[in-house]
Design an enzyme around this catalytic site. Sequence first.
Site, PDB file in Angstrom:
ATOM      1  N   ARG A 222      98.959  59.939  43.999  1.00  0.00           N
ATOM      2  CA  ARG A 222      99.053  59.418  42.627  1.00  0.00           C
ATOM      3  C   ARG A 222     100.238  60.040  41.899  1.00  0.00           C
ATOM      4  NH1 ARG A 222      99.405  61.291  37.498  1.00  0.00           N
ATOM      5  NH2 ARG A 222      97.850  62.923  37.946  1.00  0.00           N
ATOM      6  N   ASP A 223     100.164  61.325  41.621  1.00  0.00           N
ATOM      7  CA  ASP A 223     101.216  62.001  40.867  1.00  0.00           C
ATOM      8  C   ASP A 223     102.531  62.010  41.632  1.00  0.00           C
ATOM      9  OD1 ASP A 223     102.442  63.442  38.891  1.00  0.00           O
ATOM     10  OD2 ASP A 223     101.473  65.338  39.352  1.00  0.00           O
TER      11      ASP A 223
ATOM     12  N   ASN B 157     106.026  68.707  42.320  1.00  0.00           N
ATOM     13  CA  ASN B 157     104.816  69.526  42.286  1.00  0.00           C
ATOM     14  C   ASN B 157     104.886  70.621  43.342  1.00  0.00           C
ATOM     15  OD1 ASN B 157     102.788  68.134  40.421  1.00  0.00           O
ATOM     16  ND2 ASN B 157     103.451  66.418  41.682  1.00  0.00           N
TER      17      ASN B 157
ATOM     18  N   HIS C  23      97.847  73.460  37.747  1.00  0.00           N
ATOM     19  CA  HIS C  23      98.724  72.404  38.250  1.00  0.00           C
ATOM     20  C   HIS C  23     100.160  72.828  37.938  1.00  0.00           C
ATOM     21  CE1 HIS C  23      99.429  67.883  38.870  1.00  0.00           C
ATOM     22  NE2 HIS C  23     100.633  68.385  38.595  1.00  0.00           N
TER      23      HIS C  23
ATOM     24  N   CYS D 253     107.526  63.970  36.633  1.00  0.00           N
ATOM     25  CA  CYS D 253     106.892  63.336  35.480  1.00  0.00           C
ATOM     26  C   CYS D 253     107.877  62.343  34.888  1.00  0.00           C
ATOM     27  CB  CYS D 253     106.489  64.369  34.429  1.00  0.00           C
ATOM     28  SG  CYS D 253     105.745  63.611  32.957  1.00  0.00           S
TER      29      CYS D 253
ATOM     30  N   HIS E  59     104.372  72.933  38.630  1.00  0.00           N
ATOM     31  CA  HIS E  59     105.587  72.339  39.175  1.00  0.00           C
ATOM     32  C   HIS E  59     106.529  73.471  39.556  1.00  0.00           C
ATOM     33  CE1 HIS E  59     105.159  67.919  37.878  1.00  0.00           C
ATOM     34  NE2 HIS E  59     103.978  68.516  37.716  1.00  0.00           N
TER      35      HIS E  59
END
Length: 338
Positions: A41-42, A280, A238, A271, A240
């Site tokens: 997804r991300d 990420n 989470h 993002c 990065h």
Amino acid sequence: MESTRTAQPASDPNALDLGLPSVVRDPALPARVRIHEVGARDGLQNESALVPVEVKAEFIARLAAAGLRTIEATSFVHPKWVPQLADAEELLPRLTELRGQYPGLRLPVLVPNERGLERALAHGADEVAVFASATETFAQRNLNRSMAEALEMFRPVVGRATEHGLTVRGYLSMCFGDPWEGPVAPEQVVEAGLRLIELGCAELSLGDTIGVATPGQVAALLEAFTRSGVPVARLAVHFHDTYGQALSNTLTALRHGVTVVDSSAGGLGGCPYAKSATGNLATEDLVWMLHGLGIETGVDLAALVGTSAWLARQLGRPSPSRAVQALAGPTGSPSAAN
């Protein structure tokens, strides 16, 4: 500390097996960590090219086969905003058999509003996530709403999802720094996080959206949440890797009791609404570190590296994951990885 070295190749008993890390257990760290895999997804939402739904489905199946048991599958946002995930309604039904094949497999999806929740429910979702911001500017740029307005928008989403028996995760972005507002005070993040928890979010993922966090900031934020009465068991991190700090920040979080870590296979992601955000934390890099610390993950590192190498070929570029590059070769896409 207990130290355990990996088995050495029979051809050279003095050589280090570079396929597995040496293990030195730190009893101060959790015995097990649950990895919340966000690559499908991300990660893929940040790709410039549209990835075919067949590739996405196989990617998720390969991740499950590698031992990952929480795989964020897709997002039910409007295709206008994230065209890379416009096939969510086609993808989710393709994953139905995976739940039977891998007991305990969780396939959460992101929902931005009530309409997104309706679509997710109609296509078999049983776990969802909402996405909020710890800063006003990013809330406006990402959701076209103030922080307060966004939280009110999520109120009926979380309420309805809970009524349907779904677990809801709350993402909180810009927890350490915002490209428009600068450093973010821990108290500001805690206030926004408490609002999400009060709405009914069972888990709160604290996001370093632009990758500027340092271990000291991570410790200060987690301690602020502890003082506010939020159990660390309800928190995830989470990170990065913009400045190469994702692993050190993760280790700091583990030392403060966090046992859920978000990461992306192959280090995919960024993002679309914060151009300074890079990839990420790579799941392979995370697993190498965790296994070296003797922390259980349930993940087969070799299978995971093979999966990311396979996806790198589908995307037509090397994997940015350092572990993939080290274990699969400089291109991160070896011909031996099926």
